[in-house]
Write a protein that holds these residues in place. Sequence first.
Motif, short mmCIF file in Angstrom:
data_model
loop_
_atom_site.label_atom_id
_atom_site.label_comp_id
_atom_site.label_asym_id
_atom_site.label_seq_id
_atom_site.Cartn_x
_atom_site.Cartn_y
_atom_site.Cartn_z
N CYS A 97 0.86 -1.18 0.00
CA CYS A 97 0.00 0.00 0.00
C CYS A 97 0.89 1.23 0.00
N ARG A 98 0.90 1.95 -1.10
CA ARG A 98 1.76 3.12 -1.24
C ARG A 98 0.90 4.34 -1.56
N ASN A 99 0.92 5.30 -0.65
CA ASN A 99 0.15 6.53 -0.84
C ASN A 99 -1.32 6.22 -1.11
N GLY A 100 -1.84 5.22 -0.40
CA GLY A 100 -3.25 4.86 -0.53
C GLY A 100 -3.59 3.97 -1.71
N LYS A 101 -2.60 3.62 -2.54
CA LYS A 101 -2.86 2.80 -3.72
C LYS A 101 -2.22 1.42 -3.55
N ALA A 102 -2.87 0.42 -4.15
CA ALA A 102 -2.40 -0.96 -4.03
C ALA A 102 -1.41 -1.29 -5.15
N THR A 105 11.54 -4.50 -4.46
CA THR A 105 10.91 -3.18 -4.54
C THR A 105 11.62 -2.21 -3.62
N ASP A 106 11.99 -1.06 -4.12
CA ASP A 106 12.60 -0.02 -3.29
C ASP A 106 11.55 0.62 -2.40
N ARG A 107 11.89 0.81 -1.16
CA ARG A 107 10.98 1.48 -0.22
C ARG A 107 11.04 2.99 -0.42
N THR A 108 9.91 3.64 -0.19
CA THR A 108 9.83 5.10 -0.28
C THR A 108 9.12 5.65 0.95
N ALA A 109 9.18 6.95 1.09
CA ALA A 109 8.51 7.60 2.22
C ALA A 109 6.99 7.52 2.09
N GLU A 110 6.49 7.21 0.91
CA GLU A 110 5.05 7.13 0.70
C GLU A 110 4.47 5.75 1.00
N ASP A 111 5.31 4.80 1.35
CA ASP A 111 4.82 3.45 1.66
C ASP A 111 4.02 3.47 2.97
N ASP A 112 2.84 2.88 2.92
CA ASP A 112 1.98 2.84 4.10
C ASP A 112 2.12 1.51 4.85
N VAL A 120 -12.03 -13.08 -2.32
CA VAL A 120 -13.26 -12.30 -2.14
C VAL A 120 -13.00 -10.82 -1.89
N VAL A 121 -11.73 -10.44 -1.68
CA VAL A 121 -11.39 -9.04 -1.38
C VAL A 121 -10.33 -8.58 -2.37
N SER A 122 -10.56 -7.46 -3.04
CA SER A 122 -9.60 -6.95 -4.02
C SER A 122 -8.42 -6.29 -3.33
N ASN A 123 -7.34 -6.09 -4.09
CA ASN A 123 -6.16 -5.42 -3.55
C ASN A 123 -6.49 -4.02 -3.05
N VAL A 146 -1.32 -10.91 7.38
CA VAL A 146 -0.26 -10.19 8.11
C VAL A 146 -0.21 -8.77 7.58
N VAL A 147 -0.22 -7.79 8.47
CA VAL A 147 -0.12 -6.38 8.10
C VAL A 147 1.12 -5.80 8.77
N VAL A 148 2.01 -5.22 7.97
CA VAL A 148 3.26 -4.62 8.48
C VAL A 148 3.21 -3.12 8.23
N ASP A 149 3.39 -2.34 9.26
CA ASP A 149 3.39 -0.88 9.15
C ASP A 149 4.76 -0.42 8.65
N LEU A 150 4.80 0.14 7.46
CA LEU A 150 6.06 0.58 6.86
C LEU A 150 6.40 2.03 7.17
N LYS A 151 5.54 2.70 7.90
CA LYS A 151 5.82 4.09 8.28
C LYS A 151 6.84 4.16 9.41
N ASN A 152 7.06 3.05 10.08
CA ASN A 152 8.02 3.03 11.17
C ASN A 152 9.41 2.74 10.63
N ASN A 153 10.42 3.07 11.43
CA ASN A 153 11.80 2.81 11.04
C ASN A 153 12.11 1.34 11.28
N THR A 154 12.15 0.58 10.16
CA THR A 154 12.45 -0.85 10.29
C THR A 154 13.71 -1.17 9.53
#
Length: 407
Positions: free
Chosen positions: A253-258, A319-326, A338-341, A399-407
């Motif tokens: 999820c990058r800047n709200g887009k899948a 994939t390169d990470r960016t500051a816009e990654d959610d 049953v659920v879209s991206n 599994v959901v990983v928060d990419l806004k944190n410093n990992t």
Amino acid sequence: MAEVCFGVVTETDSSPPGESSSRAVRRRRMELRKVKVVAGVTPPEAENGMKRPKLKLISGSVSRICDNAVENSSTDDEEQQIMENNGSPPTIILGPILSPLYSTRLVQSIACPKFGFASVCGRRREMEDAVAIHPFFCQMEKENSGELHFFAVYDGHGCSHVAMKCKERLHELVKEELENNKGNKEWEHAMDQSFNRMEKEVIEWNKSVIGATCRCELQTPECDAVGSTAVVAVVTPDKIIVANCGDSRAVLCRNGKAIPLSNDQKPDRPDELNRIQEAGGRVIYWDGPRVSGVLAMSRAIGDNYLKPYVICEPEVTITDRTAEDDCLILASDGLWDVVSNDTACGVAGMCLKGNARVSPAPENGATGGVNPDQCCSDASMLLTKLALARRSYDNVSVVVVDLKNNT
């Protein structure tokens, strides 16, 4: 399993009798014990026979322990009570979901990635999914890659034991391959070797005696009709490496887009269909496309009876990470059927923002709000509930990983 034992010890009491009860004096006589990491050893008992206290991990929101373990295990009241009761310092025992390298990071108070996960049986009779999460499972010494974090979802079929073996071993094999390359970041080669080694272990293990509780014993003597998909994500400070084998999926999820980071390996995918036919196999449409009319995916770990049509070679994306990654979402096909991206990213983004649950800032100026790791747990659970509400008949693991944190 590894354990990290740390705490306080006292020196010989040489203070005057009147001062021995002073809390300040007691604290001056304390010193930090040297950290000792012991793999595969149970915690020793205290001299008087009493076991040291344990801090148990809570599934679903494990990362919270990383931030608070050192602080919570060495508060003044706990130190005083433990020292007075049995003379033993506090001990933290880490569950098997965390790697030994991650255990040593606790002492250094390094923040770990925020994540949450949920896994439900759904409408299936048996639970065959497995989830593996190993923060700080490996460290690359060259090229300043820093710590690596491992996330994976395994979707078993025929029985659960292949998925469980992948959960136990695949991260160790990936680590070994990376270390054998001495920091050379040839991710495709490392993942390919790891998945191949995993399948060889599974096939050899299948030939051994399976426990009486394993229902796949009723199918074939050597359990050849059992396998598992595997979607693995290794998160580094600047990249996301995804290896996929089967129809589980990874979505960024990058800047709200899948942005899909993997491509489902279905038998009717043109390139997969050609590969199967060239190997002498057939794709038969029986409640959807299936290899030999049996398996609804063209790649998996295991399934020895469908070789060489079904292979374990993963498709790897970097994939390169960016500051816009959610955030990053890994899930079995019980969700994606049953659920879209886009919908999944929308739900996860809503939970991570946590607007409805953010509390006002306290008067003392401290930051208010929700623990990001709880938001990830809420997001994964909400996605599983959404899949069930939309009549998914499969096991659902997210599994959901928060990419806004410093990992």
